[in-house]
Scaffold this motif. Sequence first.
Motif, PDB file in Angstrom:
ATOM      1  N   GLU A 183      -8.919  20.658   0.997  1.00  0.00           N
ATOM      2  CA  GLU A 183      -8.777  19.958   2.276  1.00  0.00           C
ATOM      3  C   GLU A 183      -7.932  18.692   2.115  1.00  0.00           C
ATOM      4  O   GLU A 183      -7.011  18.437   2.899  1.00  0.00           O
ATOM      5  N   SER A 184      -8.230  17.897   1.098  1.00  0.00           N
ATOM      6  CA  SER A 184      -7.445  16.678   0.847  1.00  0.00           C
ATOM      7  C   SER A 184      -6.027  17.019   0.420  1.00  0.00           C
ATOM      8  O   SER A 184      -5.082  16.312   0.778  1.00  0.00           O
ATOM      9  N   ASP A 238      -9.682  20.113  -4.553  1.00  0.00           N
ATOM     10  CA  ASP A 238     -10.002  19.561  -3.231  1.00  0.00           C
ATOM     11  C   ASP A 238      -8.925  20.047  -2.260  1.00  0.00           C
ATOM     12  O   ASP A 238      -7.942  19.357  -1.996  1.00  0.00           O
ATOM     13  N   THR A 269      -3.374  27.053   1.712  1.00  0.00           N
ATOM     14  CA  THR A 269      -4.397  27.724   2.524  1.00  0.00           C
ATOM     15  C   THR A 269      -4.863  29.022   1.871  1.00  0.00           C
ATOM     16  O   THR A 269      -6.023  29.401   2.015  1.00  0.00           O
ATOM     17  N   ALA A 274      -4.344  19.597   1.439  1.00  0.00           N
ATOM     18  CA  ALA A 274      -3.637  19.995   2.657  1.00  0.00           C
ATOM     19  C   ALA A 274      -3.216  18.775   3.472  1.00  0.00           C
ATOM     20  O   ALA A 274      -2.104  18.736   4.014  1.00  0.00           O
ATOM     21  N   GLU A 275      -4.084  17.771   3.545  1.00  0.00           N
ATOM     22  CA  GLU A 275      -3.734  16.531   4.244  1.00  0.00           C
ATOM     23  C   GLU A 275      -2.589  15.822   3.537  1.00  0.00           C
ATOM     24  O   GLU A 275      -1.656  15.324   4.177  1.00  0.00           O
ATOM     25  N   GLU A 286      -4.997  29.344  -1.296  1.00  0.00           N
ATOM     26  CA  GLU A 286      -5.506  28.915  -2.598  1.00  0.00           C
ATOM     27  C   GLU A 286      -4.873  29.733  -3.726  1.00  0.00           C
ATOM     28  O   GLU A 286      -5.545  30.193  -4.646  1.00  0.00           O
TER      29      GLU A 286
END
Length: 128
Positions: free
Chosen positions: A52-53, A50, A96, A55-56, A98
């Motif tokens: 996106e999560s 995941d 970003t 990165a947050e 990966e």
Amino acid sequence: MTVLTRVKISALILFLLIVFSMISGLWVNQSCNGLLKAVENVQAFVQADDVESAAEAADQFRQMWEHFRKTANVIVKSDKLSEIDRICSRIEPLLTEESDEINAELDELSKMISVLRDGEVPLLTSIF
């Protein structure tokens, strides 16, 4: 000023230094535990793919780290902090991209924070 007054003042200063050392050590220990939990959170999202999560969570970790570093810069040797800083600066770009290196960097970051935490534990040998 009498000799007894000088001794009292010296004892008070020594006592305050010991108290400051213990409080700062406990603060570093508690803050590092929070940072380690944040790194584990990022690792969990990375392992679940995941991005996106992750990165947050990495951004939240970076904010926690910046807040910690401002105060810790006064208490802890800066070479310990700069090594962790170097790894922190690589996390978001690796996420970003990966990259496969992200797991190794997060493991290294966890180890470095653990070393920092363990090095600041207030023991009698580290105070005297």
